[in-house]
Design an enzyme around this catalytic site. Structure first.
Site, short mmCIF file in Angstrom:
data_model
loop_
_atom_site.label_atom_id
_atom_site.label_comp_id
_atom_site.label_asym_id
_atom_site.label_seq_id
_atom_site.Cartn_x
_atom_site.Cartn_y
_atom_site.Cartn_z
N HIS A 227 1.28 -6.52 0.71
CA HIS A 227 1.18 -4.78 1.70
C HIS A 227 -0.56 -4.40 1.07
O HIS A 227 -1.15 -3.50 1.25
CB HIS A 227 1.77 -4.44 1.97
CG HIS A 227 2.21 -3.01 0.67
ND1 HIS A 227 3.69 -3.81 -0.24
CD2 HIS A 227 2.39 -1.89 0.86
CE1 HIS A 227 3.14 -1.98 -0.99
NE2 HIS A 227 2.74 -1.07 -0.62
C1 UD1 Z 1 2.70 3.15 2.55
C2 UD1 Z 1 1.73 3.89 1.39
C3 UD1 Z 1 2.13 2.94 0.08
C4 UD1 Z 1 3.35 2.11 0.21
C5 UD1 Z 1 3.44 1.40 1.58
C6 UD1 Z 1 4.96 1.40 1.53
C7 UD1 Z 1 0.57 4.88 1.79
C8 UD1 Z 1 -1.55 5.34 0.35
N1 UD1 Z 1 0.41 3.89 0.87
O1 UD1 Z 1 1.59 2.36 2.75
O2 UD1 Z 1 1.98 3.53 -1.61
O3 UD1 Z 1 4.19 1.70 -1.30
O4 UD1 Z 1 3.64 2.75 2.70
O5 UD1 Z 1 5.30 0.11 3.07
O6 UD1 Z 1 0.86 6.32 2.01
N2 UD1 Z 1 2.83 0.16 9.96
C9 UD1 Z 1 3.67 -0.24 11.50
N3 UD1 Z 1 4.56 0.24 11.62
C10 UD1 Z 1 5.03 0.95 10.38
C11 UD1 Z 1 4.22 1.51 9.27
C12 UD1 Z 1 3.35 1.28 9.49
O7 UD1 Z 1 3.08 -1.38 12.22
O8 UD1 Z 1 6.24 1.60 10.52
C13 UD1 Z 1 1.21 -0.30 10.73
C14 UD1 Z 1 0.56 0.50 11.10
O9 UD1 Z 1 -0.96 -0.53 11.34
C15 UD1 Z 1 -1.08 0.49 9.84
C16 UD1 Z 1 -0.43 -0.32 8.58
O10 UD1 Z 1 1.34 -0.50 8.83
O11 UD1 Z 1 -1.89 1.42 10.29
C17 UD1 Z 1 -0.10 0.46 7.42
O12 UD1 Z 1 0.92 1.79 7.13
P1 UD1 Z 1 0.42 3.52 6.27
O13 UD1 Z 1 1.15 3.90 6.48
O14 UD1 Z 1 -0.83 3.88 6.70
O15 UD1 Z 1 0.32 2.08 5.25
P2 UD1 Z 1 0.81 1.37 3.77
O16 UD1 Z 1 0.11 -0.12 3.54
O17 UD1 Z 1 2.35 1.05 4.88
#
Ligand code: UD1
Length: 386
Positions: A227
């Site tokens: 991820h």
């Molecule tokens: C975040 C953390 C990372 C951790 C990871 C675990 C930061 C900088 N990164 O990254 O350290 O390892 O979480 O998963 O804080 N999304 C969904 N549903 C959700 C959450 C996210 O669809 O419940 C999608 C959204 O489109 C979002 C993307 O996933 O834009 C990324 O989510 P985000 O929280 O920005 O960062 P992660 O890549 O999950």
């Protein structure tokens, strides 16, 4: 009864890896209050920033791990780093002023961690309050990948720099903090709360039907998770990793619980995936623990999974050039492979043909880290009051 002293601890959770870290701390606080060993009562307030919000990325973990329903949910959702971080800060400020905790406890390195820490470091409680701002406590402090391209590395450095008490999981964490000028008395080496959760749920996980549901047998499959933006947001890197997974899948079926970010990229770029790679929705904690503990090999870019595989004695191939958790390499089952297909295949091949499980575990990864944290907080925070 008159001498009872109350401490209010506010814990922050936001993203998936935070939940397994807060669960044992919440339990240890309940145990501490029930033990009557001291005349201190800890009031625990949980704030969920809403950084992760899908049921499979959030709610499921509260239910499975018995974490109390958060007292507050900031419902911040996804966004760019600046949007997400600033929105958490904006929404968190009135909450911290309403509750005025004695302690703000943050875990790990996600955007929610730095956002709430930054608010707490600059907050000013009203003049009639005993303290000017909360004592800031960072759990899983001191980890460093020395890779400033990683958003988490920035979050780690900044969070550590403005925390008052730093709880570390491994010796490298202590050394990194000392090198950064943190005073020795602010650093407490307590072990690993994520491993507390693993050890507490191992027996329950053994009963999970996930292998039967997926029609796979112990030791006859690989597990993959990916991820990190550096891996999945770059077409060439992601394509290269997927080509090596296609190759591995020729011999060993691959189970790939897919993160929403990764799923989006795969669809967008239509990267070829072998039929022997099985994509499944993000799994709950118990099913995932069972899946990993019975795997022949795990390939991942996660931080926490490097630690979990070390304790489970399952070989882990980390698809990154560095790790902020070096003890998983020196004392555990972790191998750094980088992201080039040839290098990945070479290490996977070596591990599949000739691998010996290490016979030791990292120090203090014994299931008691959260108890140590709560005991240290009760005495340290009270000490600062007098
Ligand atoms: C975040 C953390 C990372 C951790 C990871 C675990 C930061 C900088 N990164 O990254 O350290 O390892 O979480 O998963 O804080 N999304 C969904 N549903 C959700 C959450 C996210 O669809 O419940 C999608 C959204 O489109 C979002 C993307 O996933 O834009 C990324 O989510 P985000 O929280 O920005 O960062 P992660 O890549 O999950």
């Amino acid at each position: 009864m008159n001498n009872i002293c109350r401490i209010k601890i506010m814990s922050i959770v936001g993203a998936r890896p935070n939940f397994m870290k807060i669960a044992p701390i919440s339990n240890a606080i309940i145990k501490f209050n029930e033990s009557n060993a001291t005349e201190t009562i800890i009031d625990h307030v949980i704030v969920h920033t809403g950084q992760h919000y899908d049921a499979k990325m959030s709610t499921m973990f509260f239910v499975e791990l018995g974490i109390p329903i958060p007292d507050v949910n900031l419902e911040v959702g996804s966004g760019t780093h600046a949007m997400q971080t600033s929105e958490i800060m904006r929404r968190f400020e009135p909450v911290i002023l309403e509750y005025m905790p004695d302690v703000l406890l943050v875990v790990g390195d996600v955007n929610s961690t730095i956002a709430c820490t930054l608010v707490a470091a600059k907050i000013e409680y009203p003049k009639d309050q005993e303290r000017k701002r909360p004592v800031i406590v960072h759990v899983e402090a001191g980890l460093r990948s020395f890779d400033m391209e990683m958003p988490e590395e920035i979050n780690r450095i900044l969070t550590d720099a403005i925390s008052d008490i730093l709880f570390t999981t491994e010796a490298a964490g202590n050394e990194n903090l000392l090198r950064a000028g943190v005073a020795k008395e602010h650093i407490h080496f307590v072990g690993n709360v994520m491993i507390d959760t693993l050890l507490a749920h191992r027996e329950r996980a053994a009963l999970s039907p996930i292998l039967a549901n997926l029609q796979i047998k112990p030791q006859q499959y690989a597990v993959v998770t990916l991820h990190r933006p550096s891996n999945v947001d770059d077409y060439a890197t992601f394509g290269g990793i997927m080509s090596s997974l296609n190759e591995i899948a020729l011999d060993l079926p691959v189970i790939f619980p897919i993160h929403p970010r990764t799923k989006k990229r795969l669809a967008e770029w239509q990267i070829f995936c072998s039929d022997a790679i099985r994509f499944v929705e993000p799994l709950g904690y118990i099913d995932f623990l069972k899946l990993v503990s019975e795997a022949r090999i795990v390939l991942t870019d996660s931080g926490g999974i490097q630690e979990e595989t070390t304790v489970l004695g399952v070989p882990c191939i980390t698809l990154r050039n560095n790790t902020e958790r070096p003890v998983t390499v020196t004392d555990g089952t972790n191998h750094l492979a980088g992201v080039e297909p040839e290098a990945i295949l070479k290490i996977v091949n070596q591990v599949l043909t000739n691998w010996q499980k290490p016979d030791k575990l990292p120090a203090l990864w014994d299931g008691k880290a959260a108890e140590r944290i709560v005991a240290a907080l009760a005495s340290d925070v009270l000490g600062r009051r007098s």
